[in-house]
Design an enzyme around this catalytic site. Structure first.
Site, mmCIF file in Angstrom:
data_model
loop_
_atom_site.group_PDB
_atom_site.id
_atom_site.type_symbol
_atom_site.label_atom_id
_atom_site.label_comp_id
_atom_site.label_asym_id
_atom_site.label_seq_id
_atom_site.Cartn_x
_atom_site.Cartn_y
_atom_site.Cartn_z
ATOM 1 C CE LYS A 185 -1.746 3.028 1.935
ATOM 2 N NZ LYS A 185 -1.757 4.501 1.614
ATOM 3 C CD GLU A 260 12.617 3.997 8.478
ATOM 4 O OE1 GLU A 260 12.644 5.028 9.204
ATOM 5 O OE2 GLU A 260 12.470 4.017 7.263
ATOM 6 C CB CYS A 294 12.961 8.690 8.470
ATOM 7 S SG CYS A 294 13.888 7.427 7.574
ATOM 8 C CD GLU A 395 10.331 12.469 11.340
ATOM 9 O OE1 GLU A 395 11.253 11.860 10.767
ATOM 10 O OE2 GLU A 395 9.261 11.921 11.656
#
Length: 506
Positions: A185, A260, A294, A395
């Site tokens: 997906k 992750e 990331c 983040e």
């Protein structure tokens, strides 16, 4: 001048075929460089997920892929890599018009890395210890014992929008290597290159049903996959918030999960650092893919003695970066993936200003001539940042750097580890031994010394703390896509000598 807009059409890829969504619905993929529609993609619903998972389950249970020899699977993985090389230009174009990635990066890094991953994984596939024999022990007596590694079954892979091809391949390669079937997906912003990969995989010899792609809304399609009773494992890349939700949903059917997740990676600059390497390295660490990575080095900890010098040089070099059309090979930095992401990044910049950080450069939307509707943000550097500010703790996923001052190495390590994340970190220093010592103290899954973003297909990648668990890349990734079975065969000749006989009947 902008080129004429060509809208592409992509169906779902299920059971080795292109198929429209059962409802007939589609959604639009917007080119972040122009703000214009780049493609229309079939919008999967729950029934499409059911069809894809059913296809994957049937393929797995039939053994058409799962029971092939490791050498046969390895040969197909190599051929898959060859197909990617043949279609590198098309894949790069699809990746760029949906994610905003520069073709300079895609051609110099992304394509090379996924082909290398397939080649390395093919090697690991053949060498992998599928059967391990155990020695005979006094108890329970003479016996033949083996530990087998077997495929898990059907894997659901949910990938993020920042590196569509790479993140898909990080899950595809080990899952396929171990004989699993997979349903991917992709993120709704960036499904195009993943759909193309499915087509190329089929051409390379991956049997129908083994690799399926169902683009659609994350909330509904992702949940349908994660909770599906016929899915045996979930592999997810994305935010920590969504990863936590996936863990909760997967618990209902006790699925294996690898995650992750987010990061707020610290880079410690020691006083002896070679600034001719360190300054461009820091910029690459937080500006690669416009900061939408990331493991970006978004917190830089600089010693008092060189603090202002580092800030000045960072600002000067950041101003030289060419920002513009990601399809132009001369472009060093492209747009953010969407208007929503651009607005989020700009709100974080405003937050940094309000909290008292010193804005050194950037801080605004960049208007690029000929691409005025694109989602560009200037490289932004904040100085005098404290680790309790939002821009230092959360983040941002944009081209924003927080520079933090420190006095002692112990203080730098404490600040570096003062975060919920633990994906990556780094040290810049001429003293490699000292840097290695600091690396041992940093709580993160990957540490770079005098470098950044350099991942290897034979080395594991993953996080500590709320950056997730499980590992991608390397032989470790194959462990994540297999399960362990112990097979015991007694060699005791007389039934009366067997421990269980003595316990029950002796």
């Amino acid at each position: 001048m902008k080129a004429a807009v060509q809208t592409l059409d992509f169906p779902l890829f299920v059971n080795g075929e292109w198929k429209p969504a059962i409802t007939g619905e589609t959604f639009e993929v917007v080119n972040p460089a122009t703000g214009e529609v780049a493609a229309k993609v079939a919008k999967a619903g729950k029934e499409d997920v059911d069809a894809a998972v059913s296809s994957a389950r049937k393929a797995f249970d039939s053994g058409v892929w799962s029971k092939k020899s490791p050498q046969e699977r390895a040969n197909v993985l190599v051929q898959f890599g060859n197909k990617i090389i043949e279609h590198a230009e098309e894949l790069g174009y699809l990746e760029s018009i949906s994610s905003g990635a520069t073709v300079r990066r895609i051609s110099n890094m992304d394509i090379l890395s996924i082909v290398d991953l397939l080649q390395q994984t093919a090697k690991f596939t053949v060498e992998y210890p599928y059967v391990q024999s155990l020695p005979t022990l006094p108890f329970p007596g003479p016996s033949n014992n083996q530990v087998w590694r077997e495929p898990i079954g059907v894997v659901a892979a949910v990938t993020a929008w920042n590196f569509p091809m790479i993140l898909a391949m990080w899950k595809l390669a080990p899952a396929l290597a171990m004989g699993n079937s997979i349903v991917v997906k992709p993120a709704s912003n960036t499904p195009l290159s993943t759909l193309k990969l499915a087509e190329l995989a089929a051409e390379a010899g991956i049997p129908a049903g083994v690799f399926n792609v169902v683009p659609g809304p994350g909330a509904s399609i992702g949940e349908a996959l994660v909770t599906h009773p016929s899915v045996d494992k979930v592999a997810f890349t994305g935010s920590t918030e969504v990863g936590s939700r996936i863990m909760q949903m997967a618990a209902g059917t006790v699925k294996r999960v690898t995650l992750e997740l987010g990061g707020k990676s610290p880079a410690i600059v020691l006083p002896d650092a070679d600034l001719s390497i360190t300054i461009p390295g820091i910029l690459f660490g937080f500006l690669s893919h416009s900061g939408q990575v990331c493991e970006s080095g978004t917190r830089v900890l600089v010693h008092d003695s060189i603090y202002e010098q580092v800030i000045e040089q960072l600002s000067d070099l950041a101003s030289s970066i060419t920002i513009g059309n990601p399809l132009d090979i001369a472009t060093g930095m492209g747009p953010l993936v969407s208007q929503q992401q651009m607005e989020t990044v700009l709100s974080y910049i405003e937050s940094g200003i309000q909290e008292g950080a010193r804005l050194v450069c950037g801080g605004k939307r960049r208007i690029v001539e000929g691409f005025e509707e694109g989602y560009y943000v200037e490289p932004t550097i904040f100085a005098d940042v404290h680790n309790d500010m939002r821009i230092a703790r959360e983040e941002i996923f944009g081209p924003v750097l927080s520079v933090i001052r420190y006095t002692t190495v112990e203080e730098a390590i404490e600040i570096a580890n003062d975060t919920i994340y633990g994906l990556a970190g780094g040290v810049w220093s001429k003293d490699v031994n000292k840097a290695m010592q600091i690396a041992r103290e940093l709580k993160a899954g990957t540490i770079w010394i005098n470098d950044w973003h350099m991942l290897r297909s034979d080395a594991p990648f993953g996080g500590y703390k709320q950056s997730g668990f499980g590992r991608e890349l390397g032989r470790h990734a194959l462990d994540e896509y297999s399960q362990v079975k112990h097979v015991h065969c007694s060699l005791v000749p007389e039934v009366s000598q067997r421990p269980w006989y003595q316990i029950l009947l002796g």
